[in-house]
Scaffold this motif. Structure first.
Motif, PDB file in Angstrom:
ATOM      1  N   HIS A 158       8.736   3.069   2.532  1.00 29.14           N
ATOM      2  CA  HIS A 158       7.428   3.037   1.872  1.00 29.14           C
ATOM      3  C   HIS A 158       6.371   3.803   2.650  1.00 29.14           C
ATOM      4  N   CYS A 175       5.031   4.088  -6.977  1.00 27.91           N
ATOM      5  CA  CYS A 175       6.033   3.165  -6.433  1.00 27.91           C
ATOM      6  C   CYS A 175       5.578   1.729  -6.687  1.00 27.91           C
ATOM      7  N   CYS A 177       5.318  -0.564  -4.752  1.00 26.84           N
ATOM      8  CA  CYS A 177       4.546  -1.101  -3.628  1.00 26.84           C
ATOM      9  C   CYS A 177       3.056  -0.829  -3.785  1.00 26.84           C
ATOM     10  N   CYS A 182       6.406   7.561  -2.284  1.00 29.28           N
ATOM     11  CA  CYS A 182       7.070   6.953  -1.124  1.00 29.28           C
ATOM     12  C   CYS A 182       8.425   7.640  -0.915  1.00 29.28           C
TER      13      CYS A 182
END
Ligand SMILES: [Zn+2]
Length: 304
Positions: A158, A175, A177, A182
């Motif tokens: 990440h 992503c 996250c 990433c």
């Protein structure tokens, strides 16, 4: 002493018992029950009791799961088996079983397995990388897992892809996250496959794309070369930071043999050294590394 390793996945829990000779003497998979934390806990406890009866000898217990234990609270976080988040599984199991239980992230377990008796067993610093559904990592130094205040050592997947620029290989990739572009979006098996299929409107597997590249298909070859270059850039940032003696690759995409031919050459272009001596090798235990690594967790702690 025998060692029980449990690998908790989104759909299955795998258990192995390993003896003093590192031979697996028991192996079984059960479905992951996850309607509630209580259901998950009861299911896991009854599995452990079943294994106790089957092997009829004491064993240590280590568990790998797709999340982390918050070092300040002891509770599970970032776990995609959502009912576990916010619970102190280590404590609850230890109380119910009346013995210590050790838990770590599954990518950390992979790295530990390969460092203890796998492809990195002879090396001091091992960076383990999983390129499968996602992209995880773990760092083992002198056969001890590296862990820090955030419980995220090795989570390089990440980081934003080093050197990323908008003109390369299509559009920005958000992503889960919360960030974009990433490393995971480029070099995980999922990222590698989806980027190709979305761009060309097809539905090939990673193995099929790589096979097409080996046969000289221009689209597949271009995609594969970009993957190798992106992988090299992301690994160079790791090598420049911790300079591991070996990088061990696992996960579905790591089965592509051409990676071991092409990646070291590409990495050497980006590392801050005239020559790059870092070995890049395939995992010795493949899909079994996670559960084998979990079984090593108690031994690692007792060696501290
Ligand atoms: Zn991300």
């Amino acid at each position: 002493m025998l060692r029980l390793g449990l690998d908790v996945g989104g759909t299955k829990v795998e258990g192995v018992v390993v003896n003093e000779m590192n031979k697996v003497i028991f192996q079984k998979r059960i479905p992951t029950l996850k309607a509630s934390y209580g259901e998950f806990l009861d299911n896991l406890l009854s599995f452990i009791m079943e294994i106790k009866v089957a092997v009829n000898a004491p064993f240590s217990i280590g568990i790998g799961l797709p999340g982390a234990i918050d070092p300040t609270t002891g509770k599970i976080k970032n776990c995609n088996c959502l009912v576990l988040n916010g619970h102190d599984l280590k404590h609850d199991l230890a109380v119910a079983l009346d013995q210590a239980v050790f838990i770590a992230n599954d990518a950390d377990c992979f790295a530990l397995s390969e460092a203890m008796d796998g492809a990195g067993a002879e090396e001091k610093t091992v960076f383990g990388v999983i390129i499968g559904t996602g992209c995880g990592g773990g760092v083992v130094v002198n056969k001890q897992l590296l862990s820090g205040p955030n419980a995220i050592a090795g989570e390089w997947g990440h980081n934003t892809l080093p050197g990323y620029h908008a003109s390369e290989d299509g559009v920005s990739q958000p992503c889960y996250c919360g960030k974009s572009n990433c490393v995971e979006k480029f070099i995980s098996g999922t990222g590698f496959t989806e980027r190709f299929n979305n761009r060309l409107g097809c539905s090939l597997t990673a193995a099929e794309i790589i096979a097409a590249a080996e046969l000289g298909d221009s689209e597949a070859l271009g995609h594969y070369r970009h993957f190798i270059d992106a992988f090299a850039r992301s690994l160079a940032s790791v090598i420049n930071t911790i300079d591991p003696h070996v990088i061990v690759l696992g996960g579905g995409l790591s089965n592509a043999e051409s990676i071991y031919r092409d990646l070291p050459v590409a990495v050497s272009r980006y590392v801050f050294s005239e020559h790059c001596c870092t070995k890049i090798v395939k995992a010795a235990y493949g899909d079994s590394s996670g559960v084998r690594g979990a079984s090593w967790l108690p031994a690692m702690h007792s060696a501290k």
